[in-house]
Design a protein around this motif. Structure first.
Motif, short mmCIF file in Angstrom:
data_model
loop_
_atom_site.label_atom_id
_atom_site.label_comp_id
_atom_site.label_asym_id
_atom_site.label_seq_id
_atom_site.Cartn_x
_atom_site.Cartn_y
_atom_site.Cartn_z
N VAL A 5 1.14 -1.50 0.27
CA VAL A 5 0.24 -0.02 0.20
C VAL A 5 0.91 1.25 0.12
CG1 VAL A 5 -2.07 1.53 1.40
CG2 VAL A 5 -2.48 -1.31 1.47
N GLU A 6 1.16 1.88 -0.90
CA GLU A 6 2.19 3.52 -1.60
C GLU A 6 0.71 4.20 -0.63
OE1 GLU A 6 2.61 0.69 -4.73
OE2 GLU A 6 0.26 1.47 -3.47
N SER A 7 1.91 5.10 -0.70
CA SER A 7 1.42 6.64 -0.12
C SER A 7 2.58 7.30 -0.20
CB SER A 7 0.71 6.91 2.00
OG SER A 7 2.31 5.97 2.31
N GLY A 8 1.80 9.09 -0.17
CA GLY A 8 2.90 9.98 -0.04
C GLY A 8 3.02 10.94 -1.19
N GLY A 9 2.57 10.07 -2.13
CA GLY A 9 2.28 10.67 -3.28
C GLY A 9 2.00 12.61 -3.12
N GLY A 10 1.96 13.66 -4.43
CA GLY A 10 1.20 14.39 -4.12
C GLY A 10 2.06 15.45 -5.58
N LEU A 11 1.45 16.91 -5.02
CA LEU A 11 1.58 17.86 -6.25
C LEU A 11 3.51 18.13 -5.41
CD1 LEU A 11 1.68 19.19 -9.18
CD2 LEU A 11 0.07 20.55 -7.58
N VAL A 12 4.34 18.83 -6.19
CA VAL A 12 5.53 19.09 -6.03
C VAL A 12 6.01 20.29 -7.53
CG1 VAL A 12 6.82 17.71 -6.31
CG2 VAL A 12 7.51 18.89 -5.04
N GLN A 13 6.95 21.39 -7.16
CA GLN A 13 6.96 22.02 -8.18
C GLN A 13 8.56 21.59 -8.22
OE1 GLN A 13 7.46 26.35 -6.76
NE2 GLN A 13 5.97 27.06 -7.85
N ALA A 14 9.33 21.69 -10.06
CA ALA A 14 10.19 21.25 -9.64
C ALA A 14 11.81 21.34 -8.64
CB ALA A 14 11.01 21.64 -11.10
N GLY A 15 12.52 21.05 -8.43
CA GLY A 15 13.90 20.99 -7.80
C GLY A 15 13.41 20.73 -6.10
N GLY A 16 11.85 19.79 -6.11
CA GLY A 16 11.39 19.96 -4.98
C GLY A 16 11.61 18.40 -4.54
N PRO A 106 9.89 -7.49 -11.03
CA PRO A 106 8.42 -7.38 -10.13
C PRO A 106 7.64 -8.60 -9.61
CG PRO A 106 7.86 -6.22 -11.51
CD PRO A 106 8.93 -6.80 -12.22
N MET A 107 7.41 -8.59 -8.31
CA MET A 107 6.54 -10.09 -8.12
C MET A 107 4.89 -9.65 -9.23
SD MET A 107 6.73 -10.96 -4.64
CE MET A 107 8.61 -11.31 -4.14
N ASP A 108 4.25 -10.60 -9.21
CA ASP A 108 2.59 -10.51 -9.95
C ASP A 108 1.66 -9.44 -9.50
OD1 ASP A 108 3.23 -13.67 -10.59
OD2 ASP A 108 4.07 -12.22 -11.89
N TYR A 109 1.33 -8.83 -8.04
CA TYR A 109 0.76 -7.75 -7.58
C TYR A 109 1.38 -7.05 -7.45
CZ TYR A 109 -2.77 -6.68 -3.92
OH TYR A 109 -3.63 -5.92 -3.47
N TRP A 110 0.27 -5.81 -7.95
CA TRP A 110 0.17 -4.84 -8.15
C TRP A 110 -0.90 -3.60 -6.82
CZ3 TRP A 110 4.88 -2.72 -9.22
CH2 TRP A 110 5.45 -2.89 -10.75
N GLY A 111 -0.12 -3.16 -5.82
CA GLY A 111 -1.05 -1.80 -5.24
C GLY A 111 -1.92 -1.09 -6.29
N LYS A 112 -2.04 0.35 -5.35
CA LYS A 112 -2.97 1.24 -6.48
C LYS A 112 -2.48 1.88 -6.74
CE LYS A 112 -7.40 0.64 -4.35
NZ LYS A 112 -9.20 0.88 -3.81
N GLY A 113 -0.98 2.34 -6.10
CA GLY A 113 0.32 3.54 -6.33
C GLY A 113 -0.40 4.24 -6.00
N THR A 114 0.93 5.69 -5.58
CA THR A 114 0.29 6.63 -5.30
C THR A 114 0.96 7.39 -6.28
OG1 THR A 114 1.31 8.39 -3.60
CG2 THR A 114 2.55 7.29 -4.58
N LEU A 115 0.32 9.32 -6.92
CA LEU A 115 0.73 9.39 -7.80
C LEU A 115 1.52 10.38 -7.37
CD1 LEU A 115 0.26 10.40 -10.72
CD2 LEU A 115 -1.84 12.02 -9.92
N VAL A 116 2.17 11.11 -8.55
CA VAL A 116 3.55 12.11 -7.88
C VAL A 116 3.22 13.48 -9.22
CG1 VAL A 116 6.39 13.06 -7.44
CG2 VAL A 116 5.31 10.75 -6.34
N THR A 117 2.88 14.47 -9.28
CA THR A 117 3.09 15.38 -10.14
C THR A 117 4.08 16.26 -9.65
OG1 THR A 117 0.90 14.36 -10.65
CG2 THR A 117 1.86 16.63 -11.26
N VAL A 118 5.10 16.62 -10.79
CA VAL A 118 5.90 17.40 -10.64
C VAL A 118 5.59 18.77 -11.24
CG1 VAL A 118 8.46 18.27 -10.71
CG2 VAL A 118 7.77 15.52 -10.30
N SER A 119 5.40 19.71 -11.33
CA SER A 119 5.71 21.09 -12.20
C SER A 119 6.83 21.29 -12.73
CB SER A 119 4.09 22.27 -11.63
OG SER A 119 4.79 22.88 -10.39
N SER A 120 6.23 22.36 -13.20
CA SER A 120 7.59 22.67 -14.43
C SER A 120 7.37 24.35 -14.20
CB SER A 120 7.53 22.44 -15.99
OG SER A 120 6.89 23.25 -15.94
#
Length: 120
Positions: A5-16, A106-120
């Motif tokens: 179970v992944e967590s911690g993604g979000g929107l961040v500016q380039a260089g962050g 990788p193994m076969d099972y995948w979770g939902k993932g966490t989205l990381v968006t880096v803005s320029s």
């Protein structure tokens, strides 16, 4: 198998920076190598980083070497990915998974993932 179970993604500016965390269930977590993978829009999923069961053996994709750091805590069954100096091309859904074959299969099972968006 581990179930991540992944967590911690979000929107961040380039260089962050961002820190991703993966909580993995499974009694044998401490015996598995673990990895982080990512899938950018319209692209295939790709390998990012791997760490062996002991935490000593570590491998990175060339594209993240020197910027990302993978770590694990076997007592907590967690794997983290510290991401610094982020670039827009790091934008992707990030997944963690067990590693079937070192370092990047990788193994076969995948979770939902966490989205990381880096803005320029």
């Amino acid at each position: 198998q581990v179930q991540p179970v992944e967590s911690g993604g979000g929107l961040v500016q380039a260089g962050g920076s961002l820190r991703l965390s993966c909580a993995a269930s499974g009694r044998s977590f401490s015996t598995y190598s673990m990895g982080w993978f990512r899938q950018a829009p319209g692209k295939e999923r790709e390998f990012v980083a791997a760490i062996d069961w002991s935490g000593v053996g570590i491998w990175y994709a060339d594209s993240v070497k020197g910027r990302f750091t993978i770590s694990r805590d076997n007592a907590k069954s967690t794997v983290d990915l510290q991401m610094n100096s982020l670039k827009p091309e790091d934008t992707a859904v990030y997944y963690c998974n067990g590693v079937r074959s070192w370092p990047s299969t990788p193994m076969d099972y995948w979770g939902k993932g966490t989205l990381v968006t880096v803005s320029s």
